[in-house]
Design a protein around this motif. Structure first.
Motif, mmCIF file in Angstrom:
data_model
loop_
_atom_site.group_PDB
_atom_site.id
_atom_site.type_symbol
_atom_site.label_atom_id
_atom_site.label_comp_id
_atom_site.label_asym_id
_atom_site.label_seq_id
_atom_site.Cartn_x
_atom_site.Cartn_y
_atom_site.Cartn_z
ATOM 1 N N VAL A 164 4.197 5.825 -5.574
ATOM 2 C CA VAL A 164 4.077 5.929 -7.035
ATOM 3 C C VAL A 164 3.013 6.951 -7.408
ATOM 4 O O VAL A 164 3.202 7.773 -8.305
ATOM 5 N N ARG A 165 1.892 6.939 -6.693
ATOM 6 C CA ARG A 165 0.825 7.893 -6.975
ATOM 7 C C ARG A 165 1.275 9.324 -6.699
ATOM 8 O O ARG A 165 1.004 10.238 -7.485
ATOM 9 N N ASP A 166 1.992 9.529 -5.581
ATOM 10 C CA ASP A 166 2.495 10.873 -5.262
ATOM 11 C C ASP A 166 3.485 11.356 -6.314
ATOM 12 O O ASP A 166 3.462 12.516 -6.726
ATOM 13 N N CYS A 182 2.405 1.847 -3.440
ATOM 14 C CA CYS A 182 1.433 2.440 -4.365
ATOM 15 C C CYS A 182 1.234 3.926 -4.078
ATOM 16 O O CYS A 182 1.083 4.724 -4.998
ATOM 17 N N THR A 183 1.279 4.295 -2.798
ATOM 18 C CA THR A 183 1.143 5.706 -2.438
ATOM 19 C C THR A 183 2.321 6.513 -2.963
ATOM 20 O O THR A 183 2.138 7.619 -3.488
ATOM 21 N N TYR A 206 2.863 15.018 -13.221
ATOM 22 C CA TYR A 206 1.830 15.386 -14.183
ATOM 23 C C TYR A 206 1.012 16.609 -13.793
ATOM 24 O O TYR A 206 0.356 17.194 -14.641
ATOM 25 N N LYS A 232 0.825 -1.200 0.000
ATOM 26 C CA LYS A 232 0.000 0.000 0.000
ATOM 27 C C LYS A 232 0.868 1.262 0.000
ATOM 28 O O LYS A 232 0.605 2.221 -0.718
ATOM 29 N N ALA A 255 3.619 10.444 -9.441
ATOM 30 C CA ALA A 255 2.862 10.736 -10.667
ATOM 31 C C ALA A 255 2.142 12.072 -10.544
ATOM 32 O O ALA A 255 2.095 12.850 -11.506
ATOM 33 N N ASP A 256 1.602 12.357 -9.356
ATOM 34 C CA ASP A 256 0.938 13.650 -9.144
ATOM 35 C C ASP A 256 1.904 14.806 -9.331
ATOM 36 O O ASP A 256 1.575 15.819 -9.945
#
Length: 127
Positions: free
Chosen positions: A12-14, A9-10, A20, A6, A16-17
């Motif tokens: 990677v998401r951060d 994934c956080t 982008y 988990k 990407a934020d």
């Protein structure tokens, strides 16, 4: 283990934020308001400075690439040795724990069958 997945994934998401959304927005604000960076005028590069910048860049590449290569060649056997040593230490520890677990489970099964067969308590196998 689920917490690690988990958390990954956080991350990677951060990332990407930031890539982008936040970074392009920051660049747009900087381009629209050049005075935000300390109320200074943008630095103009004169044509006379360009050859010296190119020369410094080339000299840096000529010096850095061989030095990085030398450092990598010198340190790679040591890093490889330390990595294999750590891997083997981890495998020996996990192997010992695995064997201990198997012996403990066999001992528990031995005690369990002794109870069913009304034999004396305990096991011949150590816990």
């Amino acid at each position: 283990m689920w917490g690690t997945i988990k958390g990954s994934c956080t991350v990677v998401r951060d990332f990407a934020d930031i890539c982008y959304h936040s970074y392009p927005l920051y660049l747009k604000e900087l381009r629209d308001n050049p005075g935000v960076a300390g109320d200074k005028e943008p630095h103009t590069i004169r044509l006379v400075e360009v050859p010296s910048c190119i020369a410094i860049g080339i000299m840096a590449l000529i010096v850095e690439i061989p030095l990085y290569t030398i450092i990598a060649v010198i340190k790679s056997p040591y890093m490889l040795f330390k990595g294999w040593q750590r891997l083997l230490e981890d495998l020996e520890r996990s192997f010992r724990r695995g064997v201990a677990y198997v012996i403990a489970m066999v001992s528990e099964f031995d005690e369990y069958t002794n109870d069913w067969l009304y034999l004396r308590e305990g096991s011949v196998i150590p816990k």
